[in-house]
Design an enzyme around this catalytic site. Structure first.
Site, PDB file in Angstrom:
ATOM      1  N   GLY A  31       0.610  -1.539   0.484  1.00 41.65           N
ATOM      2  CA  GLY A  31      -0.095   0.497   0.185  1.00 41.65           C
ATOM      3  C   GLY A  31       0.780   1.488   0.607  1.00 41.65           C
ATOM      4  N   THR A  33       0.942   3.904   2.108  1.00 44.10           N
ATOM      5  CA  THR A  33       1.426   3.701   3.483  1.00 44.10           C
ATOM      6  C   THR A  33       3.127   3.068   3.693  1.00 44.10           C
ATOM      7  OG1 THR A  33       0.187   4.395   4.633  1.00 44.10           O
ATOM      8  CG2 THR A  33       2.152   4.340   5.742  1.00 44.10           C
ATOM      9  N   LYS A  96      -7.302  -4.182   7.340  1.00 44.86           N
ATOM     10  CA  LYS A  96      -6.435  -3.939   6.577  1.00 44.86           C
ATOM     11  C   LYS A  96      -7.553  -4.948   4.447  1.00 44.86           C
ATOM     12  CE  LYS A  96      -2.302  -5.700   6.494  1.00 44.86           C
ATOM     13  NZ  LYS A  96      -1.969  -4.083   6.426  1.00 44.86           N
ATOM     14  N   GLU A 105      -0.347 -10.224   4.146  1.00 42.84           N
ATOM     15  CA  GLU A 105      -0.017  -9.527   4.723  1.00 42.84           C
ATOM     16  C   GLU A 105      -0.132 -10.043   6.438  1.00 42.84           C
ATOM     17  OE1 GLU A 105      -1.145  -5.031   2.606  1.00 42.84           O
ATOM     18  OE2 GLU A 105      -2.840  -6.069   3.970  1.00 42.84           O
TER      19      GLU A 105
HETATM   20  C1  A5P Z   1      -3.385  -3.462   1.803  1.00 44.21           C
HETATM   21  O1  A5P Z   1      -4.130  -4.959   0.961  1.00 44.21           O
HETATM   22  C2  A5P Z   1      -3.496  -3.151   2.480  1.00 44.21           C
HETATM   23  O2  A5P Z   1      -3.701  -3.836   3.791  1.00 44.21           O
HETATM   24  C3  A5P Z   1      -3.309  -1.998   2.904  1.00 44.21           C
HETATM   25  O3  A5P Z   1      -1.807  -2.450   3.677  1.00 44.21           O
HETATM   26  C4  A5P Z   1      -3.986  -0.474   3.043  1.00 44.21           C
HETATM   27  O4  A5P Z   1      -5.036  -1.118   2.359  1.00 44.21           O
HETATM   28  C5  A5P Z   1      -3.458   0.827   3.513  1.00 44.21           C
HETATM   29  O5  A5P Z   1      -3.516   1.055   1.955  1.00 44.21           O
HETATM   30  P1  A5P Z   1      -2.879   2.734   2.622  1.00 44.21           P
HETATM   31  O6  A5P Z   1      -1.334   3.183   2.927  1.00 44.21           O
HETATM   32  O7  A5P Z   1      -3.037   2.923   0.780  1.00 44.21           O
HETATM   33  O8  A5P Z   1      -4.200   3.487   2.706  1.00 44.21           O
END
Ligand code: A5P
Length: 218
Positions: A31, A33, A96, A105
């Site tokens: 993602g 972040t 998530k 994850e």
């Molecule tokens: C990926 O599948 C997600 O679990 C991400 O970790 C979660 O959606 C956070 O994403 P952003 O950091 O893009 O907001």
């Protein structure tokens, strides 16, 4: 005032990267972040062995020069895993999977001695709300969906593991009860509810600072 979300993500990511030490095995989330974390981690120039949670993260980590290793018999645990979140609730529940990588994850988070969630302040919620991401086995997915009346398939490509992405859409009165229901439903490969016990620490960028919540195992 509207928070500078990207800056907050970066601050939280940099605080998490500061936790890495030479020789560590590190789980890399997925993602935007987590993307900031990859950059901050690579900038530290440490000798690390990293496990990515998605092909996207794998590519980005490779380009940044992070050393990747297969998540197999020679590497079954990681010292530290860091990942973003869609929702962070005050009771410690984290949601998530908006990016669809939640199954991998969670496997990496569960293999971590220390699982650190990083987020911008807009991810803080009063309580967990739908959608809760799901990954379904493709075989019998229609039957699985029939068991989960209030879940809908996502218009998204299959996961790298061949799973179908879906979302639970009903209100979440009790995250633990919903997690137990989803865990017990045949055909549900994974869901995006991360229990408080899985999360060691939450780092939230808030304006110019990072709030740190260290969770004590109960
Ligand atoms: C990926 O599948 C997600 O679990 C991400 O970790 C979660 O959606 C956070 O994403 P952003 O950091 O893009 O907001």
């Amino acid at each position: 005032m509207v928070p500078d979300v990207e800056r907050e993500k970066r601050l939280a990511a940099e605080a998490a990267a500061a936790l890495a030490e030479d020789g560590m095995r590190v789980g890399l989330g997925t993602g935007s972040t987590a993307g900031h974390f990859l950059v901050a981690l690579a900038a530290r120039g440490l000798d690390l062995r990293c496990v990515p949670t998605s092909p996207t993260t794998e590519r980005a980590a490779r380009e940044l020069g992070l050393r990747l290793e297969p998540f197999g018999a020679d590497l079954v645990r990681v010292d530290l895993a860091v990942d973003g979140a869609d929702q962070v609730a005050p009771d410690g529940w984290v949601v998530k999977g908006n990016g669809g990588a939640h199954t991998r994850e969670k496997i990496v988070a569960a293999a971590a001695d220390r699982f650190v969630v990083i987020a911008s302040s807009d991810k803080l919620v009063e309580r967990v709300v739908p959608p809760v991401p799901l990954e379904l086995l493709a075989f019998g997915a229609t039957a699985t969906l029939a068991l989960l009346e209030r879940a809908r398939l996502r218009d998204a490509p299959p996961t790298p593991d061949g799973g179908l992405l879906a979302d639970w859409l009903d209100p979440v009165a009790d995250p633990a009860a919903l997690a137990a229901l989803l865990d017990a439903t045949p055909g549900v490969v994974g869901h995006g509810l991360f229990a408080p016990a899985l999360v060691s620490e939450i780092l939230v960028g808030r304006g110019e600072v990072v709030d740190r919540v260290v969770r004590v195992a109960v």
